[in-house]
Design an enzyme around this catalytic site. Structure first.
Site, PDB file in Angstrom:
ATOM      1  N   ARG A 263      20.129  28.876 -22.832  1.00  0.00           N
ATOM      2  CA  ARG A 263      20.717  30.213 -22.994  1.00  0.00           C
ATOM      3  C   ARG A 263      19.597  31.235 -23.068  1.00  0.00           C
ATOM      4  O   ARG A 263      18.712  31.133 -23.914  1.00  0.00           O
ATOM      5  CB  ARG A 263      21.550  30.259 -24.269  1.00  0.00           C
ATOM      6  CG  ARG A 263      22.793  31.128 -24.173  1.00  0.00           C
ATOM      7  CD  ARG A 263      23.346  31.422 -25.550  1.00  0.00           C
ATOM      8  NE  ARG A 263      22.457  32.329 -26.237  1.00  0.00           N
ATOM      9  CZ  ARG A 263      22.060  32.190 -27.513  1.00  0.00           C
ATOM     10  NH1 ARG A 263      22.473  31.173 -28.237  1.00  0.00           N
ATOM     11  NH2 ARG A 263      21.251  33.068 -28.054  1.00  0.00           N
TER      12      ARG A 263
ATOM     13  N   TYR B  30      25.944  34.909 -37.946  1.00  0.00           N
ATOM     14  CA  TYR B  30      26.729  33.858 -38.589  1.00  0.00           C
ATOM     15  C   TYR B  30      27.741  34.328 -39.636  1.00  0.00           C
ATOM     16  O   TYR B  30      28.603  33.566 -40.024  1.00  0.00           O
ATOM     17  CB  TYR B  30      25.795  32.830 -39.242  1.00  0.00           C
ATOM     18  CG  TYR B  30      24.849  32.204 -38.266  1.00  0.00           C
ATOM     19  CD1 TYR B  30      25.330  31.426 -37.209  1.00  0.00           C
ATOM     20  CD2 TYR B  30      23.479  32.389 -38.374  1.00  0.00           C
ATOM     21  CE1 TYR B  30      24.473  30.850 -36.302  1.00  0.00           C
ATOM     22  CE2 TYR B  30      22.603  31.813 -37.461  1.00  0.00           C
ATOM     23  CZ  TYR B  30      23.107  31.051 -36.430  1.00  0.00           C
ATOM     24  OH  TYR B  30      22.252  30.489 -35.531  1.00  0.00           O
TER      25      TYR B  30
ATOM     26  N   GLU C  92      14.034  35.729 -24.895  1.00  0.00           N
ATOM     27  CA  GLU C  92      13.704  34.332 -25.223  1.00  0.00           C
ATOM     28  C   GLU C  92      14.684  33.419 -24.522  1.00  0.00           C
ATOM     29  O   GLU C  92      15.709  33.857 -24.001  1.00  0.00           O
ATOM     30  CB  GLU C  92      13.776  34.089 -26.744  1.00  0.00           C
ATOM     31  CG  GLU C  92      15.156  34.328 -27.312  1.00  0.00           C
ATOM     32  CD  GLU C  92      15.511  33.381 -28.456  1.00  0.00           C
ATOM     33  OE1 GLU C  92      14.724  32.481 -28.793  1.00  0.00           O
ATOM     34  OE2 GLU C  92      16.624  33.520 -28.986  1.00  0.00           O
TER      35      GLU C  92
ATOM     36  N   SER D  79      17.374  31.941 -34.970  1.00  0.00           N
ATOM     37  CA  SER D  79      18.406  32.577 -35.799  1.00  0.00           C
ATOM     38  C   SER D  79      17.944  33.881 -36.445  1.00  0.00           C
ATOM     39  O   SER D  79      18.413  34.242 -37.514  1.00  0.00           O
ATOM     40  CB  SER D  79      18.896  31.617 -36.892  1.00  0.00           C
ATOM     41  OG  SER D  79      19.584  30.541 -36.314  1.00  0.00           O
TER      42      SER D  79
ATOM     43  N   ASP E 177      18.287  35.040 -23.650  1.00  0.00           N
ATOM     44  CA  ASP E 177      18.617  36.324 -24.275  1.00  0.00           C
ATOM     45  C   ASP E 177      17.897  37.451 -23.524  1.00  0.00           C
ATOM     46  O   ASP E 177      16.698  37.344 -23.243  1.00  0.00           O
ATOM     47  CB  ASP E 177      18.173  36.344 -25.745  1.00  0.00           C
ATOM     48  CG  ASP E 177      18.995  35.393 -26.605  1.00  0.00           C
ATOM     49  OD1 ASP E 177      20.087  34.984 -26.164  1.00  0.00           O
ATOM     50  OD2 ASP E 177      18.546  35.056 -27.719  1.00  0.00           O
TER      51      ASP E 177
ATOM     52  N   ASN F 262      16.719  29.630 -25.220  1.00  0.00           N
ATOM     53  CA  ASN F 262      17.034  28.568 -26.178  1.00  0.00           C
ATOM     54  C   ASN F 262      17.378  27.309 -25.394  1.00  0.00           C
ATOM     55  O   ASN F 262      18.205  27.359 -24.481  1.00  0.00           O
ATOM     56  CB  ASN F 262      18.261  28.971 -27.009  1.00  0.00           C
ATOM     57  CG  ASN F 262      17.998  30.253 -27.777  1.00  0.00           C
ATOM     58  OD1 ASN F 262      17.289  30.255 -28.771  1.00  0.00           O
ATOM     59  ND2 ASN F 262      18.542  31.370 -27.302  1.00  0.00           N
TER      60      ASN F 262
ATOM     61  N   GLY G 179      23.578  26.918 -29.823  1.00  0.00           N
ATOM     62  CA  GLY G 179      24.668  26.580 -30.743  1.00  0.00           C
ATOM     63  C   GLY G 179      25.905  26.099 -29.995  1.00  0.00           C
ATOM     64  O   GLY G 179      26.200  26.561 -28.897  1.00  0.00           O
TER      65      GLY G 179
ATOM     66  N   GLU H 142      17.682  25.885 -39.327  1.00  0.00           N
ATOM     67  CA  GLU H 142      19.012  25.903 -38.710  1.00  0.00           C
ATOM     68  C   GLU H 142      19.785  24.602 -38.894  1.00  0.00           C
ATOM     69  O   GLU H 142      20.731  24.332 -38.162  1.00  0.00           O
ATOM     70  CB  GLU H 142      18.869  26.208 -37.221  1.00  0.00           C
ATOM     71  CG  GLU H 142      18.466  27.638 -36.954  1.00  0.00           C
ATOM     72  CD  GLU H 142      17.753  27.779 -35.635  1.00  0.00           C
ATOM     73  OE1 GLU H 142      16.741  27.077 -35.449  1.00  0.00           O
ATOM     74  OE2 GLU H 142      18.199  28.570 -34.802  1.00  0.00           O
TER      75      GLU H 142
END
Ligand SMILES: Nc1ncnc2c1ncn2[C@@H]1O[C@H](COP(=O)(O)OP(=O)(O)O)[C@@H](O)[C@H]1O
Ligand SMILES: [Mg+2]
Length: 313
Positions: free
Chosen positions: A257, A218, A272, A152, A259, A274, A278, A24
């Site tokens: 964050r 992306y 998960e 990602s 998910d 993070n 981003g 990433e």
């Protein structure tokens, strides 16, 4: 315990660490440039450091008072950098060593959640081709196969048959980490940004792809982001509470964050967390912040304030 600052000079000299060597890297550089511009815009004495494999050496060249860490993936998000910064005595944004290392490992994160009685889809570790049949029997199809330490959506794929499971396993095995298969959850996908222990408005992600894969994240212009997410207040509050618990369980600090998926019977499932999400101007955390009335510069300021959390402890 939140720390609110009013003057940019109180942050001292700030290094925005970006880049790294993980898959990433490019995303991190984009995030880093956006963060740096926002800090400079708010009058913070900040410099961008594009670090490669050697995370520490660039920091030693100058006197920095704190670090805004925006390196995604291995090396920057997994506790390695956090440990180095602890040793150097430089405060930094976000989670500490333990939570960073845990959250980077999707398998061990799931073990924590399971142990705490939090819902996460059933899974099985896949160590060799011999495990596949047993996995299919135990979990059934469809499945999603993941490398435990990638981000990602790299190396992930959906499998609907034993043959596809074999291909998915081979794909995920190309990354230097453990591989697991997880029960596929059919339903809606949400993400919950959490800033200083306060969840921001949920975002619902919608993609015509089989899942929110690298392309959907992306490149594709077909991915839709709903914020507000369409849930009523009570349902959103329930997911917010779950996201906070998910963070506490893993020890996430500062920001993160989570998910989540919600299945057809309205049951939520944790996927998960993070710890360095981003931060490009069209990333998810900035989108959620905007919905709560916080612009990008204010969000970046608030994340930088999280570097005081551990310092005060
Ligand atoms: N158990 C699951 N069932 C269905 N889709 C899933 C499941 N786990 C992950 N996904 C899909 O794959 C995407 C990436 O998975 P995730 O575990 O969040 O990894 P990453 O670190 O790459 O974001 C998710 O955003 C979701 O769209
Ligand atoms: Mg994810």
């Amino acid at each position: 315990m939140s720390v609110r600052l009013t003057s940019a000079s109180e942050f001292g000299r700030v290094a925005v660490l970006m880049g790294g060597v993980a898959a990433e890297r490019e995303v991190s550089l984009k995030s880093g440039r956006a963060v740096l511009a926002a800090l400079l815009g708010r009058g913070v004495d900040a410099a961008g450091l594009d670090v490669g494999a050697n995370l520490v050496e660039p920091l030693l060249r100058s006197d920095y008072d704190r670090v805004f860490n925006i390196i995604h993936g291995r090396g920057g998000e997994d506790g390695v950098l956090q440990g180095a910064l602890e040793a150097l005595g430089i405060p930094y944004t976000g989670s500490g060593v333990l939570a960073s290392a845990l959250a980077m490992d999707k398998l061990r994160t799931k073990l924590c959640w399971l142990g705490a009685g939090l819902p996460t889809p059933g899974w099985m570790l896949l160590e060799s081709l011999d495990d596949l049949e047993r996995c299919a029997e135990a979990l059934g199809f469809p499945l999603i196969v993941k490398p435990a330490n990638e981000g990602s959506s790299i190396g992930m794929s959906r499998a609907e048959s034993l043959e596809e499971l074999r291909r998915s396993f081979e794909l995920a095995s190309q990354f230097d980490c453990q591989v697991f298969a997880e029960k596929w959850i059919t339903g809606k996908e949400y993400t919950a940004a959490v800033l200083d222990d306060i969840p921001l408005p949920l975002i619902r992600l919608e993609t015509p792809h089989a899942f929110y894969d690298f392309d959907a994240k992306y490149r594709a212009d077909t991915t839709r982001y709903h914020c507000p997410c369409g849930l009523d207040g009570e349902a959103e509050a329930t997911l917010h509470a779950l996201a906070r618990k998910a963070c506490h369980c893993v020890g996430v600090e500062g920001w993160g964050r989570v998910d989540l998926l919600v299945d057809g019977e309205n049951r939520p499932w944790l996927i998960e967390v993070n710890t360095v999400p981003g931060m490009t101007d069209h990333s998810l955390v900035p989108m959620a912040a905007r919905q709560s009335g916080m612009d990008f510069e204010e969000l970046v300021w608030r994340v930088l304030e999280t570097s005081f959390l551990r310092e005060r402890k």
